[in-house]
Design a protein around this motif. Structure first.
Motif, PDB file in Angstrom:
ATOM      1  N   ASP A 111      33.629  41.951  32.344  1.00 43.02           N
ATOM      2  CA  ASP A 111      34.649  40.811  31.924  1.00 43.02           C
ATOM      3  C   ASP A 111      35.689  40.688  31.342  1.00 43.02           C
ATOM      4  OD1 ASP A 111      32.114  39.890  31.745  1.00 43.02           O
ATOM      5  OD2 ASP A 111      31.031  40.189  29.626  1.00 43.02           O
ATOM      6  N   SER A 112      36.521  42.230  31.721  1.00 36.52           N
ATOM      7  CA  SER A 112      37.593  42.074  31.385  1.00 36.52           C
ATOM      8  C   SER A 112      38.121  42.409  32.343  1.00 36.52           C
ATOM      9  CB  SER A 112      37.990  43.869  30.096  1.00 36.52           C
ATOM     10  OG  SER A 112      37.475  43.827  29.434  1.00 36.52           O
ATOM     11  N   ILE A 113      38.272  42.106  33.941  1.00 40.22           N
ATOM     12  CA  ILE A 113      38.734  42.162  34.935  1.00 40.22           C
ATOM     13  C   ILE A 113      38.701  40.775  35.638  1.00 40.22           C
ATOM     14  CG2 ILE A 113      38.639  42.600  37.196  1.00 40.22           C
ATOM     15  CD1 ILE A 113      37.002  45.154  36.376  1.00 40.22           C
ATOM     16  N   ARG A 114      40.279  39.987  35.365  1.00 43.04           N
ATOM     17  CA  ARG A 114      40.613  39.313  35.656  1.00 43.04           C
ATOM     18  C   ARG A 114      40.994  38.573  37.298  1.00 43.04           C
ATOM     19  NH1 ARG A 114      47.222  37.919  33.612  1.00 43.04           N
ATOM     20  NH2 ARG A 114      46.952  39.800  35.312  1.00 43.04           N
ATOM     21  N   GLY A 115      40.284  37.426  37.256  1.00 40.95           N
ATOM     22  CA  GLY A 115      40.754  37.413  38.712  1.00 40.95           C
ATOM     23  C   GLY A 115      41.772  36.287  39.181  1.00 40.95           C
ATOM     24  N   ILE A 116      43.055  36.535  39.896  1.00 41.76           N
ATOM     25  CA  ILE A 116      44.076  35.618  39.605  1.00 41.76           C
ATOM     26  C   ILE A 116      43.596  34.824  41.352  1.00 41.76           C
ATOM     27  CG2 ILE A 116      46.291  35.834  40.647  1.00 41.76           C
ATOM     28  CD1 ILE A 116      45.878  38.480  38.466  1.00 41.76           C
ATOM     29  N   PRO A 117      43.087  33.913  41.773  1.00 44.47           N
ATOM     30  CA  PRO A 117      43.379  32.890  43.037  1.00 44.47           C
ATOM     31  C   PRO A 117      44.908  32.718  42.876  1.00 44.47           C
ATOM     32  CG  PRO A 117      42.982  32.104  40.709  1.00 44.47           C
ATOM     33  CD  PRO A 117      43.266  32.932  40.218  1.00 44.47           C
ATOM     34  N   ASP A 118      44.558  32.830  44.293  1.00 41.04           N
ATOM     35  CA  ASP A 118      46.100  32.821  45.727  1.00 41.04           C
ATOM     36  C   ASP A 118      46.547  33.419  45.506  1.00 41.04           C
ATOM     37  OD1 ASP A 118      44.420  30.818  46.844  1.00 41.04           O
ATOM     38  OD2 ASP A 118      44.947  28.888  45.195  1.00 41.04           O
ATOM     39  N   PHE A 119      46.542  34.612  44.689  1.00 39.65           N
ATOM     40  CA  PHE A 119      47.431  36.162  45.248  1.00 39.65           C
ATOM     41  C   PHE A 119      46.935  37.647  45.980  1.00 39.65           C
ATOM     42  CE2 PHE A 119      49.345  39.843  42.799  1.00 39.65           C
ATOM     43  CZ  PHE A 119      50.839  39.650  43.253  1.00 39.65           C
ATOM     44  N   PRO A 120      48.034  37.804  46.701  1.00 39.19           N
ATOM     45  CA  PRO A 120      48.906  38.076  46.801  1.00 39.19           C
ATOM     46  C   PRO A 120      49.478  36.532  48.246  1.00 39.19           C
ATOM     47  CG  PRO A 120      48.464  39.122  48.445  1.00 39.19           C
ATOM     48  CD  PRO A 120      47.448  39.005  47.494  1.00 39.19           C
ATOM     49  N   LYS A 121      48.149  35.832  48.219  1.00 34.00           N
ATOM     50  CA  LYS A 121      48.782  34.436  49.081  1.00 34.00           C
ATOM     51  C   LYS A 121      47.804  34.010  49.416  1.00 34.00           C
ATOM     52  CE  LYS A 121      46.467  36.669  53.481  1.00 34.00           C
ATOM     53  NZ  LYS A 121      46.886  37.438  54.784  1.00 34.00           N
ATOM     54  N   PRO A 122      47.824  32.792  49.504  1.00 32.96           N
ATOM     55  CA  PRO A 122      46.512  31.194  49.217  1.00 32.96           C
ATOM     56  C   PRO A 122      45.671  32.357  50.407  1.00 32.96           C
ATOM     57  CG  PRO A 122      48.522  30.638  50.352  1.00 32.96           C
ATOM     58  CD  PRO A 122      48.391  32.003  50.643  1.00 32.96           C
ATOM     59  N   GLY A 123      44.227  32.102  49.656  1.00 29.04           N
ATOM     60  CA  GLY A 123      42.680  32.118  50.095  1.00 29.04           C
ATOM     61  C   GLY A 123      42.088  33.343  49.550  1.00 29.04           C
ATOM     62  N   ILE A 124      42.805  34.119  48.926  1.00 25.05           N
ATOM     63  CA  ILE A 124      42.562  35.902  48.282  1.00 25.05           C
ATOM     64  C   ILE A 124      42.785  35.073  47.129  1.00 25.05           C
ATOM     65  CG2 ILE A 124      43.977  38.109  48.077  1.00 25.05           C
ATOM     66  CD1 ILE A 124      43.049  37.107  50.887  1.00 25.05           C
ATOM     67  N   LEU A 125      41.864  36.074  46.181  1.00 27.37           N
ATOM     68  CA  LEU A 125      41.444  36.084  44.966  1.00 27.37           C
ATOM     69  C   LEU A 125      41.552  37.348  44.530  1.00 27.37           C
ATOM     70  CD1 LEU A 125      40.424  35.525  42.359  1.00 27.37           C
ATOM     71  CD2 LEU A 125      37.957  35.690  43.236  1.00 27.37           C
ATOM     72  N   PHE A 126      42.790  37.921  43.680  1.00 30.09           N
ATOM     73  CA  PHE A 126      42.956  39.402  43.458  1.00 30.09           C
ATOM     74  C   PHE A 126      42.802  39.489  42.304  1.00 30.09           C
ATOM     75  CE2 PHE A 126      45.635  42.118  40.638  1.00 30.09           C
ATOM     76  CZ  PHE A 126      45.978  42.814  41.802  1.00 30.09           C
ATOM     77  N   TRP A 127      41.610  40.860  42.139  1.00 29.65           N
ATOM     78  CA  TRP A 127      41.266  41.289  40.829  1.00 29.65           C
ATOM     79  C   TRP A 127      42.152  42.296  40.208  1.00 29.65           C
ATOM     80  CZ3 TRP A 127      36.947  38.371  39.424  1.00 29.65           C
ATOM     81  CH2 TRP A 127      36.782  37.892  40.009  1.00 29.65           C
ATOM     82  N   ASP A 128      42.696  42.071  38.677  1.00 26.97           N
ATOM     83  CA  ASP A 128      43.910  42.370  38.477  1.00 26.97           C
ATOM     84  C   ASP A 128      42.502  43.221  37.611  1.00 26.97           C
ATOM     85  OD1 ASP A 128      46.093  43.192  37.025  1.00 26.97           O
ATOM     86  OD2 ASP A 128      45.926  41.779  35.756  1.00 26.97           O
ATOM     87  N   VAL A 129      42.751  44.865  37.433  1.00 22.50           N
ATOM     88  CA  VAL A 129      41.704  46.025  36.340  1.00 22.50           C
ATOM     89  C   VAL A 129      42.673  46.401  35.861  1.00 22.50           C
ATOM     90  CG1 VAL A 129      42.818  48.144  37.800  1.00 22.50           C
ATOM     91  CG2 VAL A 129      40.606  47.915  36.855  1.00 22.50           C
TER      92      VAL A 129
END
Length: 170
Positions: free
Chosen positions: A15-33
Motif C-alpha cells: 500500500d506504500s508503493i506509488r504507481g506513476i502512469p506514463d513514466f518514463p514514457k507513455p504506456g509505462i506504469l512506474f512503481w516508485d518504491v
C-alpha cells in the motif's frame, strides 16, 4: 500490542508503493518504491521481513545495488551484523554492467544481493556475475518488488530470488 503477521506487513508495504502512469514514457506504469521511505512503518517492516528471512543463513556480506538497493541493503547488513558492499551502475542508466571496489568481496564469502525491484533481470544478473567473478558465493537475491510480467526471474539462473511483493503494470 498485538503481533502483526508477515502478510499484514507485506500489505502495508504494498500500500506504500506509488504507481506513476506514463513514466518514463507513455504506456509505462512506474512503481516508485521510494514512497516506502515516507512511511517509517512500511520501511521498518521491509527490513524486518528481510532480516527474518536471512538471520540464520550465515551471510558474510550484503551487496546493494545503486541507488535504492543501497537504502534497503545497508540497514539489512547492520541488522545481520555483516559487511555491506555498494554495487554501482556505470553512468547510472539501466545497464547489464555493474561495478564495485576491487577486493570488496573476498573469495568464499556468502553474499546476499539486495535491490528495490526486479524487472527484466539484467542488472541483477550482472551483479550475480560480478560476485561470482570476485569469488563470492551468491546465496540469494532479495527484492522489495517483482514485476512478474517482465519475466526477469528467468534471466537470473542459479540464484534464488526472494521477493516481498509483486506489482503488475504495462
Amino acid at each position: 500490542m498485538a503481533s502483526v503477521s508477515n502478510e499484514e506487513k507485506k500489505q502495508v508495504i504494498l500500500d506504500s508503493i506509488r504507481g506513476i502512469p506514463d513514466f518514463p514514457k507513455p504506456g509505462i506504469l512506474f512503481w516508485d518504491v521510494t514512497t516506502i521511505l515516507l512511511n517509517p512503518i512500511a520501511f521498518k517492516y521491509t527490513i524486518e521481513l528481510f532480516v527474518e528471512r536471512y538471520k540464520d543463513m550465515k551471510i558474510d556480506c550484503v551487496a546493494g545495488f545503486e541507488a535504492r538497493g543501497l537504502i534497503f541493503g545497508a540497514p539489512l547488513a547492520l541488522e545481520l551484523g555483516c559487511a555491506f558492499v555498494p554495487l554501482r551502475k556505470p553512468g547510472k542508466l539501466p545497464v547489464d554492467k555493474i561495478e564495485m571496489h576491487e577486493g570488496a568481496i573476498q573469495p568464499g564469502q556468502r553474499v546476499l544481493l539486495v535491490d528495490d525491484l526486479i524487472a527484466t533481470g539484467g542488472t541483477l544478473n550482472a551483479g550475480v556475475n560480478l560476485v561470482k567473478k570476485a569469488g563470492g558465493i551468491p546465496i540469494e537475491a532479495a527484492m522489495v518488488i517483482e514485476l512478474p510480467f517482465l519475466n526477469g526471474r528467468s534471466k537470473v539462473q542459479g540464484t534464488e530470488l526472494f521477493v516481498l511483493v509483486e506489482k503488475e503494470g504495462a
